[in-house]
Design a protein around this motif. Sequence first.
Motif, PDB file in Angstrom:
ATOM      1  N   GLU A 163      23.335 -24.508  -0.616  1.00 35.03           N
ATOM      2  CA  GLU A 163      23.899 -25.338  -1.741  1.00 35.03           C
ATOM      3  C   GLU A 163      25.161 -24.190  -2.174  1.00 35.03           C
ATOM      4  O   GLU A 163      26.239 -25.105  -2.762  1.00 35.03           O
ATOM      5  CB  GLU A 163      23.242 -25.478  -3.156  1.00 35.03           C
ATOM      6  N   ASP A 166      30.008 -25.411   1.680  1.00 37.64           N
ATOM      7  CA  ASP A 166      30.496 -26.468   1.738  1.00 37.64           C
ATOM      8  C   ASP A 166      29.220 -27.425   2.829  1.00 37.64           C
ATOM      9  O   ASP A 166      28.779 -26.688   3.399  1.00 37.64           O
ATOM     10  CB  ASP A 166      31.921 -26.856   2.368  1.00 37.64           C
ATOM     11  N   LYS A 167      29.447 -28.667   2.637  1.00 41.29           N
ATOM     12  CA  LYS A 167      28.564 -29.420   3.526  1.00 41.29           C
ATOM     13  C   LYS A 167      28.524 -29.106   5.045  1.00 41.29           C
ATOM     14  O   LYS A 167      27.710 -28.918   5.624  1.00 41.29           O
ATOM     15  CB  LYS A 167      28.651 -31.007   3.231  1.00 41.29           C
ATOM     16  N   SER A 168      29.909 -29.287   5.574  1.00 39.89           N
ATOM     17  CA  SER A 168      30.084 -29.079   6.749  1.00 39.89           C
ATOM     18  C   SER A 168      29.636 -27.719   7.234  1.00 39.89           C
ATOM     19  O   SER A 168      29.060 -27.489   8.223  1.00 39.89           O
ATOM     20  CB  SER A 168      31.493 -29.146   7.324  1.00 39.89           C
ATOM     21  N   LYS A 194      19.849 -32.921  -5.596  1.00 35.75           N
ATOM     22  CA  LYS A 194      21.119 -33.466  -6.081  1.00 35.75           C
ATOM     23  C   LYS A 194      20.798 -34.441  -7.055  1.00 35.75           C
ATOM     24  O   LYS A 194      21.359 -34.531  -8.110  1.00 35.75           O
ATOM     25  CB  LYS A 194      21.744 -34.026  -4.925  1.00 35.75           C
ATOM     26  N   GLU A 204      27.751 -28.432 -12.523  1.00 39.90           N
ATOM     27  CA  GLU A 204      27.577 -27.282 -11.506  1.00 39.90           C
ATOM     28  C   GLU A 204      28.716 -26.422 -11.473  1.00 39.90           C
ATOM     29  O   GLU A 204      29.750 -26.852 -11.495  1.00 39.90           O
ATOM     30  CB  GLU A 204      27.296 -27.921 -10.229  1.00 39.90           C
ATOM     31  N   HIS A 207      27.471 -24.048  -7.165  1.00 46.35           N
ATOM     32  CA  HIS A 207      27.027 -24.981  -6.273  1.00 46.35           C
ATOM     33  C   HIS A 207      28.114 -25.568  -5.804  1.00 46.35           C
ATOM     34  O   HIS A 207      28.973 -26.298  -6.170  1.00 46.35           O
ATOM     35  CB  HIS A 207      26.029 -25.827  -6.510  1.00 46.35           C
ATOM     36  N   LYS A 208      28.448 -25.485  -4.323  1.00 45.92           N
ATOM     37  CA  LYS A 208      29.415 -26.233  -3.936  1.00 45.92           C
ATOM     38  C   LYS A 208      29.091 -27.637  -3.166  1.00 45.92           C
ATOM     39  O   LYS A 208      29.945 -28.547  -3.375  1.00 45.92           O
ATOM     40  CB  LYS A 208      30.161 -25.433  -2.516  1.00 45.92           C
ATOM     41  N   TYR A 209      27.781 -27.749  -2.784  1.00 46.69           N
ATOM     42  CA  TYR A 209      27.438 -29.077  -2.261  1.00 46.69           C
ATOM     43  C   TYR A 209      25.755 -29.169  -2.492  1.00 46.69           C
ATOM     44  O   TYR A 209      24.964 -28.126  -2.208  1.00 46.69           O
ATOM     45  CB  TYR A 209      27.675 -29.431  -0.843  1.00 46.69           C
ATOM     46  N   LEU A 210      25.313 -30.289  -3.208  1.00 43.13           N
ATOM     47  CA  LEU A 210      23.876 -30.276  -3.392  1.00 43.13           C
ATOM     48  C   LEU A 210      23.362 -31.635  -2.472  1.00 43.13           C
ATOM     49  O   LEU A 210      24.201 -32.648  -2.355  1.00 43.13           O
ATOM     50  CB  LEU A 210      23.679 -30.665  -4.610  1.00 43.13           C
ATOM     51  N   PHE A 211      22.337 -31.555  -1.660  1.00 44.66           N
ATOM     52  CA  PHE A 211      21.722 -32.606  -0.949  1.00 44.66           C
ATOM     53  C   PHE A 211      20.694 -33.354  -1.622  1.00 44.66           C
ATOM     54  O   PHE A 211      19.952 -32.901  -2.509  1.00 44.66           O
ATOM     55  CB  PHE A 211      21.205 -31.925   0.440  1.00 44.66           C
ATOM     56  N   GLU A 215      18.721 -37.381   2.677  1.00 42.69           N
ATOM     57  CA  GLU A 215      20.160 -37.135   3.466  1.00 42.69           C
ATOM     58  C   GLU A 215      19.754 -35.452   4.206  1.00 42.69           C
ATOM     59  O   GLU A 215      20.067 -35.353   5.499  1.00 42.69           O
ATOM     60  CB  GLU A 215      21.010 -36.621   2.422  1.00 42.69           C
TER      61      GLU A 215
END
Length: 300
Positions: A163, A166-168, A194, A204, A207-211, A215
Amino acid sequence: MINLTNLLLCPICSESIDSCKCYKQQGDIFIYPYKEVEGDIVISGYDTLEDFGAGNIRSYTFQVVLALTTLPIAMLGARRKIGLNILDAGCGHGIIQRVLRNTRFCRNMKPHYIGIDVSLKKLSKVQEFHYPYGRLLINYPLHKGIPLADNVIDICFLIDVIEHIDKSDGINLLKEIKRVSSKDAIFVLKTPNKCNAKTQDKKETIHKYLFELDELYDILYDLGFKNIKVYGCEIPKANLSLLSQDELNKYNEMASLYGKWLTQFFFAFKHPGISSELLYIINNTNIGDGPKNLGLDTFI
């Protein structure tokens, strides 16, 4: 002392330790250089990315409980029993290492510990803890790659790490974990939910990206991870209204007997979609014979 340097593969020149000249060594720690670009600022060095701090006692307690519950089951289910290669990706202060050394069952299997973290400061603390069964510590940001050869890991832990990127980069990290894992490897992943963050309307900051549950499940499956089980880790008060009335009555009954904190964890395992944290257990052992239940349902 067991030498594990044959597991290393340089992320810069793609050479083994015998041919690579990119790294520095500090005791058990192998330090690979990297460069980060944040906006117009170029950051280079060995310990320059953000350090999220030592965490709180609740987080530490949960990591210990998680290690104590999943490590024995994962090690029993692993193809090899003695000298397993255990990867602690984003190891921080090395809680997994301490459980491996201080738990009799784990000690008897003499597991090898491989810890990777972006913080050289934390790795230096991990190095101070004596570990007699073979250890490799690597200073490198996980979203840049994992400096290990293919198919060398038997059990991998990725706890509260994905988290923060980034997602990528997170998907690339999962690809790297798949690459370094043996075909029979077991993978334990924990990350915030998420949906829970939305429910609590929590801002947040780190955290950069939460799933979301489905997903991340779909991403893992598409990457080739099979036999995926998902559990929850604590149901927050705001989400209790999502339980049925019968479940809520049972929750209140248990809470009066065992306390709310323990009851929240118990119910979260049964209802991961509304829990604070998601726990994925991926077991690839005996995959040709179909899904194999490691017994986690009854163990926790």
